[in-house]
Design a protein around this motif. Structure first.
Motif, PDB file in Angstrom:
ATOM      1  N   GLN A   1     -15.998 -21.909 -16.008  1.00 54.67           N
ATOM      2  CA  GLN A   1     -14.899 -21.048 -16.442  1.00 54.67           C
ATOM      3  C   GLN A   1     -13.784 -21.977 -16.913  1.00 54.67           C
ATOM      4  N   ASP A   2     -13.692 -22.147 -18.215  1.00 56.51           N
ATOM      5  CA  ASP A   2     -12.831 -23.175 -18.796  1.00 56.51           C
ATOM      6  C   ASP A   2     -11.713 -22.586 -19.623  1.00 56.51           C
ATOM      7  N   ASP A   3     -10.531 -23.161 -19.458  1.00 61.98           N
ATOM      8  CA  ASP A   3      -9.448 -22.928 -20.395  1.00 61.98           C
ATOM      9  C   ASP A   3      -9.555 -24.024 -21.447  1.00 61.98           C
ATOM     10  N   VAL A   4      -9.438 -23.645 -22.710  1.00 66.21           N
ATOM     11  CA  VAL A   4      -9.578 -24.594 -23.809  1.00 66.21           C
ATOM     12  C   VAL A   4      -8.330 -24.554 -24.682  1.00 66.21           C
ATOM     13  N   VAL A   5      -8.088 -25.675 -25.366  1.00 69.97           N
ATOM     14  CA  VAL A   5      -6.976 -25.771 -26.313  1.00 69.97           C
ATOM     15  C   VAL A   5      -7.481 -26.399 -27.603  1.00 69.97           C
ATOM     16  N   ARG A   6      -6.885 -25.950 -28.693  1.00 73.83           N
ATOM     17  CA  ARG A   6      -7.202 -26.550 -29.987  1.00 73.83           C
ATOM     18  C   ARG A   6      -6.417 -27.853 -30.100  1.00 73.83           C
ATOM     19  N   VAL A   7      -7.103 -28.918 -30.455  1.00 73.12           N
ATOM     20  CA  VAL A   7      -6.470 -30.215 -30.674  1.00 73.12           C
ATOM     21  C   VAL A   7      -6.877 -30.656 -32.075  1.00 73.12           C
ATOM     22  N   GLY A   8      -5.942 -30.570 -33.013  1.00 75.24           N
ATOM     23  CA  GLY A   8      -6.276 -30.842 -34.417  1.00 75.24           C
ATOM     24  C   GLY A   8      -7.274 -29.797 -34.891  1.00 75.24           C
ATOM     25  N   ASN A   9      -8.429 -30.252 -35.358  1.00 73.75           N
ATOM     26  CA  ASN A   9      -9.470 -29.342 -35.835  1.00 73.75           C
ATOM     27  C   ASN A   9     -10.578 -29.132 -34.819  1.00 73.75           C
ATOM     28  N   ASP A  10     -10.361 -29.526 -33.574  1.00 70.42           N
ATOM     29  CA  ASP A  10     -11.397 -29.434 -32.549  1.00 70.42           C
ATOM     30  C   ASP A  10     -10.847 -28.675 -31.346  1.00 70.42           C
ATOM     31  N   TRP A  11     -11.707 -28.406 -30.395  1.00 65.42           N
ATOM     32  CA  TRP A  11     -11.333 -27.771 -29.138  1.00 65.42           C
ATOM     33  C   TRP A  11     -11.603 -28.741 -28.002  1.00 65.42           C
ATOM     34  N   LYS A  12     -10.780 -28.672 -26.949  1.00 65.49           N
ATOM     35  CA  LYS A  12     -10.947 -29.499 -25.750  1.00 65.49           C
ATOM     36  C   LYS A  12     -10.783 -28.607 -24.525  1.00 65.49           C
ATOM     37  N   ILE A  13     -11.486 -28.965 -23.472  1.00 67.83           N
ATOM     38  CA  ILE A  13     -11.348 -28.263 -22.189  1.00 67.83           C
ATOM     39  C   ILE A  13     -10.129 -28.834 -21.479  1.00 67.83           C
ATOM     40  N   ILE A  14      -9.199 -27.974 -21.079  1.00 66.29           N
ATOM     41  CA  ILE A  14      -7.994 -28.439 -20.392  1.00 66.29           C
ATOM     42  C   ILE A  14      -7.999 -28.055 -18.910  1.00 66.29           C
ATOM     43  N   ARG A  15      -8.812 -27.075 -18.527  1.00 63.78           N
ATOM     44  CA  ARG A  15      -8.967 -26.742 -17.112  1.00 63.78           C
ATOM     45  C   ARG A  15     -10.370 -26.195 -16.918  1.00 63.78           C
ATOM     46  N   ARG A  16     -11.063 -26.762 -15.935  1.00 58.42           N
ATOM     47  CA  ARG A  16     -12.422 -26.305 -15.619  1.00 58.42           C
ATOM     48  C   ARG A  16     -12.466 -25.804 -14.195  1.00 58.42           C
ATOM     49  N   ASN A  17     -13.049 -24.629 -14.037  1.00 58.78           N
ATOM     50  CA  ASN A  17     -13.381 -24.085 -12.729  1.00 58.78           C
ATOM     51  C   ASN A  17     -14.888 -23.865 -12.724  1.00 58.78           C
ATOM     52  N   THR A  18     -15.584 -24.552 -11.830  1.00 59.06           N
ATOM     53  CA  THR A  18     -17.031 -24.420 -11.740  1.00 59.06           C
ATOM     54  C   THR A  18     -17.367 -23.503 -10.576  1.00 59.06           C
ATOM     55  N   VAL A  19     -18.117 -22.456 -10.864  1.00 56.70           N
ATOM     56  CA  VAL A  19     -18.544 -21.508  -9.839  1.00 56.70           C
ATOM     57  C   VAL A  19     -20.046 -21.683  -9.643  1.00 56.70           C
ATOM     58  N   LYS A  20     -20.444 -21.992  -8.406  1.00 55.42           N
ATOM     59  CA  LYS A  20     -21.869 -22.097  -8.098  1.00 55.42           C
ATOM     60  C   LYS A  20     -22.379 -20.707  -7.778  1.00 55.42           C
TER      61      LYS A  20
END
Length: 182
Positions: free
Chosen positions: A143-162
């Motif tokens: 469960q990731d929050d993502v942000v656009r950086v230039g022309n790409d996307w990056k994960i800025i917060r990750r929550n991993t649920v097992k």
């Protein structure tokens, strides 16, 4: 801001993630908006494919390329800043003979240059042929929050649920434990 969440806070995050299923497609008559909508989804799918490839080939330059430097992570065994988290995973992967991460269902919500992506994953962790341990298979949701950086996307917060696992989790040590770290 604390990155250690209580069980109730994680359950609330899961409810929010479940309500954010998809950003609807634009009106079919708006060609430019549809192209942007499709491009964002293609880029986000590629982000997760790069992550899986980097993990499974143990190429952490590729793994790091999908994350924003300010990313925080709540993982299955460790939480915190990105770099120490990735160092722990990088140190742990040699325990297994091979890994293979399969990225399945993906739900994307985008608002401008920010978004939320939930990706369902099956992670295969294969023991060496002579290992006394069973293989580990994990069913996860990123469960990731993502942000656009230039022309790409990056994960800025990750929550991993097992969701589930087969095999020992965490992996028992056959010598000094490498992960999770003390």
């Amino acid at each position: 801001m604390s990155f250690r969440q209580t069980r109730d806070e994680r359950k609330q995050d899961e409810k929010v993630a479940m309500s954010l299923r998809e950003t609807p497609a634009p009106d079919p008559s708006d060609l430019e908006a549809n192209v942007h909508w499709l491009r964002d989804r293609a880029q986000l799918a590629a982000l997760y494919q790069r992550y899986a490839y980097g993990i499974d080939t143990r190429d952490f330059e590729i793994v790091r390329s999908v994350f924003h430097p300010d990313c925080t992570v709540s993982g299955t065994l460790e939480d915190g800043a990105l770099e120490p988290y990735l160092e722990g995973i990088e140190g742990a992967l040699p325990q297994w003979h091979a890994t293979m991460h399969f990225m399945g269902n993906q739900y994307v919500q985008i608002e401008g240059d920010r978004g939320h992506v939930e990706t369902w994953v099956i992670g295969y962790h294969m023991e060496a042929p002579d290992s006394p341990l069973d293989h580990l298979v994990l069913g996860l949701r990123y469960q990731d929050d993502v942000v656009r950086v230039g022309n790409d996307w990056k994960i800025i917060r990750r929550n991993t649920v097992k969701q589930w696992h087969t095999g020992a989790f965490p992996r028992p040590s056959l010598g000094p434990p490498t992960y999770p770290r003390r």
